[in-house]
Design an enzyme around this catalytic site. Structure first.
Site, mmCIF file in Angstrom:
data_model
loop_
_atom_site.group_PDB
_atom_site.id
_atom_site.type_symbol
_atom_site.label_atom_id
_atom_site.label_comp_id
_atom_site.label_asym_id
_atom_site.label_seq_id
_atom_site.Cartn_x
_atom_site.Cartn_y
_atom_site.Cartn_z
ATOM 1 C CG HIS A 161 -1.681 1.290 1.387
ATOM 2 N ND1 HIS A 161 -1.419 2.201 2.385
ATOM 3 C CD2 HIS A 161 -2.691 1.814 0.655
ATOM 4 C CE1 HIS A 161 -2.245 3.223 2.271
ATOM 5 N NE2 HIS A 161 -3.018 3.015 1.226
ATOM 6 C CB SER A 162 0.959 4.246 0.340
ATOM 7 O OG SER A 162 1.508 5.536 0.283
#
Length: 691
Positions: free
Chosen positions: A335-336
């Site tokens: 994520h990210s």
């Protein structure tokens, strides 16, 4: 009388009649969970509780029995009554074998008594049921009173004040709390448990900061949600296959690198240089946003990639030890910033010997003459054709040429100038080959330089260069099946690093698939498809919601659209009706004979110098307030009683009709429709009213 049957024997003391028969309570196992200084007791699943009870009843309490629970992610040490996390660091939780509960004061949740006091309560309950003797009082270890009134009413009294130094016993005063026996009486949500069979393993890497969502939850809590959603979808869509053990479940394990990065002492160094103003905001930035700058630093980038790779390798080996029968695949999700870390790791993975053998198979089957011709072409491009015989005499092929050093060329009798050209060509080609292995979409040397001169300015993938931070990227012990990027800034980082195009034929060395999943309102997410096929525009595929409904932003957008359309239609409809009412032909309210009307009109004209106009647009008319107009002392009487309807009167009647039709109010009285406006004083007003 002699044939009468003997009376039945009296019931056993422990088992009276049906109204008071004693039955042993069924225990259930709980563990204590503390979140944000809030304590609550969570029940184990029915499957885990049965395992714990079976191990407890085996009579091996002296040994430190370890029972895996929660799908193997936690171990319960029965002797110590502790619940310990297996794959990540977490505070040890207390475990209890629970039979009796009382309602807490804060959130009305039931709290289990200690095991020792629960045994005392159960013994007193058994005696009360067996002998039918109730109103029994027991004193808890904290000197609180529990009274067993009857099987359905048992109360726990909290003392109003603590006992004094004189040793006075606590009384029954205070707010009573309900006492329940057995987990079935407290309405606790007890899950059935997770399938033992695991078909797939997914490692999840978090992004910046220790919190992973807007609720500031940790990576462990967010991954637990992933797992719960996956189990819910299996039970909802594949219940029969799951019951028949045709499919298993997906295991999600978190990978935490933030704590390792910030345990290097960098926070202390940042604290020295951080300004004291806006303290909370600055600490938030130091703890979250600075992770992006840490990753772009060669020193801390090495720490991050080492932590992520070593942690995933450790988790994988530990998982195989605990699940020796596992034969499924492994995927990774980030994520990210975590997705960028995984992307850089995957692009720097080395393919196995099988892939290398296949990729180099063509060159290995090429005859030696072809190799000599390759060297001859290279020398011709370097304008060194006179040395072709020397290289052919030494049986040089392109592979041997790239292994040559300055000493080897000097021994072959190559002068200094040609030697420098050849060495420069070898170094440049070697650098380009190394870059092509690390860069996604970097074309092969033949694609970038078909002439073999090293001039690649005209190649369409000339600007493809990853520009990664200089670090030694470790190797993973497995080959991921799929790489999932959630809300990923990979496209943005590649563009900033100088990558404009990605070769459509490029693939990650050890990973078969890649999915870029993003929310349309995520400010950190970027697309990657335009970098692969820039000439075409692809609409992103909409993933259905796991609950079967539309996404929140789509529901909100559709709701606002419907609301605006309804409001617009209602407003336009009201204005249309009002306009039609105003433009409708005037109708007389009372039809009077023409002769009477003319006579009354002449009489009124003789009596009054100016005729009054009846304007129905307000209390004092549309020409202004009463003080703005001259007052002649003449007042108009009721319009309906005087005779023919004047233009202004018709306007007032129409306006009144609109009000009574649409707004549902009573017609305006004649006193509000009168206006002392002499006809001669405002002819323009009369003309405007008539229009």
């Amino acid at each position: 009388m002699a044939a009468r049957e003997p009376p039945p024997p009296p019931p056993a003391p422990a088992e009276p009649d049906a109204a008071g028969r004693y039955e042993a309570v069924a225990p259930h196992w709980f563990y204590r969970k503390v979140t944000d200084t809030r304590e609550r007791w969570v029940p184990f699943s029915a499957q885990d509780s049965e395992r714990l009870e079976e191990a407890h009843g085996s009579g091996r309490d002296d040994e430190d029995l370890v029972v895996p629970t929660s799908g193997g992610r936690y171990d319960v040490h029965l002797k110590k009554r502790q619940r310990v996390a297996v794959y990540w660091d977490e505070e040890v939780s207390e475990v209890r074998r629970c039979t009796w509960f009382y309602k807490g004061d804060k959130d009305n949740k039931y709290i289990p008594y200690s095991e020792t006091f629960s045994e005392e309560l159960e013994e007193a309950y058994m005696v009360a049921v067996t002998l039918d003797e109730w109103k029994k009082k027991l004193e808890s270890p904290s000197r609180e009173i529990i009274i067993l009134h009857n099987p359905k009413l048992m109360v726990h009294y909290h003392p109003a004040a603590a006992s004094d130094d004189w040793g006075s016993t606590p009384t029954e005063q205070g707010r009573p709390r309900t006492v329940k026996r057995g987990v079935e009486n407290i309405a606790a949500e007890i899950p059935n448990g997770e399938p033992l069979q695991i078909d797939h393993l997914v490692f999840v890497v978090h992004g910046i900061g220790p919190a992973c969502d807007i609720r500031f939850r940790s990576i462990v809590q967010c991954v637990n949600d992933f797992r719960n959603v996956s189990l819910g979808m299996l039970q909802a869509h594949f219940r029969r296959a799951q019951e028949q053990q045709q499919i298993g479940r997906v295991e999600f394990l978190p990978v935490n690198w933030h704590s390792s990065l910030h345990s290097t002492g960098v926070d202390v160094d940042l604290e020295r240089i951080t300004l004291p103003s806006i303290n909370r905001l600055r600490h938030f930035i130091n703890d979250t946003i600075l992770d992006v700058f840490f990753y772009n630093s060669s020193t801390y980038c090495q720490t991050i990639v080492d932590t992520v790779a070593s942690e995933m390798n450790r988790l994988y080996q530990l998982f195989l030890q605990r699940n020796p029968l596992f034969t499924g695949g492994v995927s990774i999700a980030g994520h990210s910033l975590g997705s960028l870390i995984l992307f850089d790791l995957l692009t720097n993975q080395k393919a196995g010997p099988e892939e290398d053998a296949r990729s180099r198979g063509g060159s290995r089957t090429t005859p030696s003459s072809g190799g000599a011709e390759g060297v001859k072409e290279i020398l011709q491009k370097l304008e060194l054709s006179e040395y072709c015989d020397v290289f052919e005499k030494e049986r040089m092929d392109p592979q041997a040429l790239f292994l040559c050093t300055e000493r080897n060329l000097k021994e072959m009798g190559i002068p200094l100038g040609p030697r420098m050209k050849i060495l420069h060509y070898i170094s440049s080609r070697t650098e380009m080959q190394d870059q092509s292995r690390a860069v996604p979409g970097a074309a092969s040397p033949s694609q970038r330089d078909p002439d073999g001169t090293g001039d690649s300015r005209d190649c369409q993938y000339r600007d493809v260069g990853l520009g990664q931070v200089s670090a030694n990227y470790p190797q993973l012990n497995y080959k991921p099946t799929i790489f999932f990027a959630f809300g990923s800034p990979i496209g943005m980082f590649l563009t900033v690093r100088g990558v404009k195009r990605i070769d459509p034929n490029y693939s990650l060395p050890t990973c078969k698939g890649f999915f870029n999943i993003f929310h349309p309102f995520d400010p950190v997410a970027y697309r990657i498809e335009p970098m692969i096929v820039p000439d075409l525009e692809f609409e992103p595929m909409l993933l259905p919601h796991h609950k079967g409904r539309k996404r929140m932003h789509l529901e909100l957008k559709e709701g606002l659209t419907r609301m605006s359309v309804d409001l617009k239609n209602n407003l336009l409809g009201s204005l249309r009706v009002a306009w039609q009412s105003f433009t409708r032909a005037p109708l007389p309210a009372v039809e009077a004979p023409a002769a009477d009307a003319e006579a009354e009109s002449d009489a009124g004209a003789e009596k009054q110098p100016g005729a009054s106009l009846l304007l129905g647009v307000g209390r004092h008319g549309s020409a202004g307030s009463e003080g703005d107009l001259p007052d002649t002392g003449h007042h108009a009487g009721p319009a309906l009683a005087r005779g023919p309807v004047t233009p202004s009167a018709a306007l007032g009647i129409r306006f009144t009709r609109v009000l009574t039709r649409k707004v549902r109010v009573s017609p305006l009285p004649s006193s509000l429709l009168r206006c002392r406006v002499p006809y001669a004083a405002s002819p323009a007003l009369a003309a405007a009213a008539w229009r």
